[in-house]
Design an enzyme around this catalytic site. Structure first.
Site, PDB file in Angstrom:
ATOM      1  N   SER A 101      -6.725 -11.139   8.052  1.00 11.25           N
ATOM      2  CA  SER A 101      -7.046  -9.712   8.183  1.00 11.25           C
ATOM      3  C   SER A 101      -8.363  -9.349   7.493  1.00 11.25           C
ATOM      4  O   SER A 101      -8.844  -8.224   7.626  1.00 11.25           O
ATOM      5  CB  SER A 101      -5.902  -8.842   7.650  1.00 11.25           C
ATOM      6  OG  SER A 101      -5.712  -8.978   6.252  1.00 11.25           O
ATOM      7  N   PRO A 160      -6.277  -6.346   3.712  1.00 13.34           N
ATOM      8  CA  PRO A 160      -6.486  -5.355   4.783  1.00 13.34           C
ATOM      9  C   PRO A 160      -5.225  -5.192   5.645  1.00 13.34           C
ATOM     10  O   PRO A 160      -4.881  -4.076   6.051  1.00 13.34           O
ATOM     11  CB  PRO A 160      -7.652  -5.945   5.576  1.00 13.34           C
ATOM     12  CG  PRO A 160      -8.390  -6.794   4.571  1.00 13.34           C
ATOM     13  CD  PRO A 160      -7.334  -7.372   3.671  1.00 13.34           C
ATOM     14  N   TYR A 161      -4.523  -6.291   5.917  1.00 10.63           N
ATOM     15  CA  TYR A 161      -3.273  -6.198   6.677  1.00 10.63           C
ATOM     16  C   TYR A 161      -2.306  -5.238   5.996  1.00 10.63           C
ATOM     17  O   TYR A 161      -1.736  -4.339   6.629  1.00 10.63           O
ATOM     18  CB  TYR A 161      -2.633  -7.591   6.790  1.00 10.63           C
ATOM     19  CG  TYR A 161      -1.174  -7.578   7.174  1.00 10.63           C
ATOM     20  CD1 TYR A 161      -0.770  -7.233   8.462  1.00 10.63           C
ATOM     21  CD2 TYR A 161      -0.175  -7.906   6.242  1.00 10.63           C
ATOM     22  CE1 TYR A 161       0.576  -7.215   8.811  1.00 10.63           C
ATOM     23  CE2 TYR A 161       1.169  -7.894   6.587  1.00 10.63           C
ATOM     24  CZ  TYR A 161       1.540  -7.540   7.873  1.00 10.63           C
ATOM     25  OH  TYR A 161       2.870  -7.513   8.206  1.00 10.63           O
ATOM     26  N   ALA A 162      -2.117  -5.438   4.686  1.00 10.37           N
ATOM     27  CA  ALA A 162      -1.145  -4.615   3.954  1.00 10.37           C
ATOM     28  C   ALA A 162      -1.551  -3.144   3.961  1.00 10.37           C
ATOM     29  O   ALA A 162      -0.690  -2.256   4.039  1.00 10.37           O
ATOM     30  CB  ALA A 162      -1.006  -5.137   2.524  1.00 10.37           C
ATOM     31  N   THR A 164      -3.053  -1.653   6.403  1.00  6.53           N
ATOM     32  CA  THR A 164      -2.677  -1.079   7.709  1.00  6.53           C
ATOM     33  C   THR A 164      -1.165  -0.883   7.805  1.00  6.53           C
ATOM     34  O   THR A 164      -0.704   0.073   8.429  1.00  6.53           O
ATOM     35  CB  THR A 164      -3.161  -1.937   8.906  1.00  6.53           C
ATOM     36  OG1 THR A 164      -2.511  -3.216   8.891  1.00  6.53           O
ATOM     37  CG2 THR A 164      -4.671  -2.111   8.901  1.00  6.53           C
TER      38      THR A 164
END
Ligand code: NAD
Ligand code: UGA
Length: 332
Positions: A101, A160-162, A164
């Site tokens: 991510s 970044p994944y977390a 989102t």
């Protein structure tokens, strides 16, 4: 809900929409619902007539009456018609990996995890879907002191994944606060494993390494710990989130089997009967050292607790993987 009560059966769900139904968890959920007699509208942008992962994940649903697959991208498709008469929407579609991510792929994460979710929750509100269950993630907690994370802890997403996933669940919960919004439960799943697990995930790779004799790349020293949660348990919690009338808000789904990567490697080697050859690599950005769920709220609100222990779950996962690729060479 008192601990001795069982959650209501999915009989309350005549019709349900499962987004991400061609994925790992979504395909298990769709299968369980269809078997209970729920009419399931599965929506996924993977096309089961051409996409190999979708073909494999949906194989058990082929021929099951009551499962209807719609190949569509939630970023662009007309969502309202898919939701008509749905008793619940299970929103599992999204881009799931932590490590990729960073960098240019972030726009995919933002588009599928946040903007598509916005379209789904807007449509649920317009159509008047009474219940929405959204797949959130343990990763929203970020680094911890190693103790159990409760839903009241302040999230500190470290990738970044977390970020989102936190935006996704909070967006759904904000809509749920409006008088016209769907009753909403955001489930923070903790590292889910079992048959059909994504090939980028650790458990799959450890099993594959043991079964094939290929090396396993270990990011860090292997002392990272996860609450490994078996997919059938995750499905049970997810169905309960839609069928327990009073369930609302954020709920952890984990807490059964906390183990380090090295412990998993040991169990897997024992199950397969072959040592795993390790290839040491650097810790990846955004990777947290420990995830551990406080399962109290899931028990109280959903009457749910994990039932499958790590050893049994890994055995089932191993058997499925070994059967899937016939030329896996099993050690003696
Ligand atoms: P997966 O990749 O196997 O399944 C996700 C599915 O969503 C895929 O089939 C993909 O094609 C579909 N999808 C993505 N974007 C889409 C879009 N714009 N329109 C339509 N379909 C789209 O992932 P999974 O491991 O089954 O995870 C399912 C959900 O659970 C994800 O939201 C993930 O963030 C969350 N989650 C997973 C885990 C885990 O351990 N697997 C843990 C915590 C949270
Ligand atoms: C997993 C899922 O991939 C996410 O979709 C989910 O949101 C998250 O759990 C969650 O619980 O919320 P992760 O914990 O990174 O994320 O799970 P794995 O991909 O299985 O990785 C577990 C650990 O193994 C990490 O420390 C990772 O660095 C390590 N790993 C992974 C390796 O050492 N080698 C590999 O080849 C893969």
């Amino acid at each position: 809900m008192p601990h001795h009560e069982q959650p209501p059966t999915p009989a309350a769900l005549r019709r349900a929409v499962v987004t991400g139904s061609a994925g790992f968890i979504g395909s298990h959920l769709a299968h369980a619902l269809a078997q209970y007699g729920t009419t399931v509208i599965g929506v996924d942008r993977r096309d089961p007539s051409t996409n190999a992962t979708a073909i494999a994940n949906l194989a058990s649903l082929r021929g099951l009456p009551g499962y209807h697959h719609i190949t569509a991208d939630l970023v662009t498709c007309a969502i309202d018609p898919l939701l008509i008469d749905a008793d619940a929407v299970f929103h599992l579609a999204g881009i799931p990996g932590v490590r990729p991510s960073w960098g240019p792929r972030f726009s995919d994460y933002l588009t599928s995890n946040v903007l598509a979710t916005h379209r789904v929750v807007e449509a649920c509100t317009r159509v008047g879907v009474p219940r929405m269950v959204v797949a959130s993630s343990s990763s929203v907690y970020g680094p911890t002191d190693g103790g159990a994370s409760t839903e009241a802890d302040r999230p500190k997403p470290a990738s970044p994944y977390a970020v989102t996933k936190l935006a996704e669940e909070q967006l759904c919960l904000a809509y749920a606060e409006r008088p016209v919004g769907p009753g909403t439960v955001a489930l923070r799943y903790f590292t889910v494993y079992g048959p059909r697990q994504r090939a980028d995930m650790f458990t799959h790779r450890a099993l594959q390494a043991a079964l094939t004799g290929q090396p396993l790349r270990l990011y860090g020293d292997g002392h990272q710990r996860r609450d490994f949660t078996y997919v059938d348990d995750v499905v049970a919690a997810t169905i309960a989130a839609a069928t327990v009338p009073s369930a609302r808000g954020v709920i952890n789904v984990g807490g059964g089997s906390n183990a380090s990567l090295l412990e998993v490697i040991n169990i897997v080697s024992g199950l397969v009967g072959r040592d795993i050859q390790l290839q040491q690599d650097n810790v990846r950005s955004g990777d947290v050292l420990v995830t551990r769920a406080d399962p109290g709220r899931a028990r109280e609100v959903l009457g749910w607790q994990p039932r499958v222990d790590l050893h049994d779950g890994l055995r089932a996962h191993m058997q499925a993987l070994a059967a899937q690729v016939p030329n896996y060479s099993r050690a003696a």
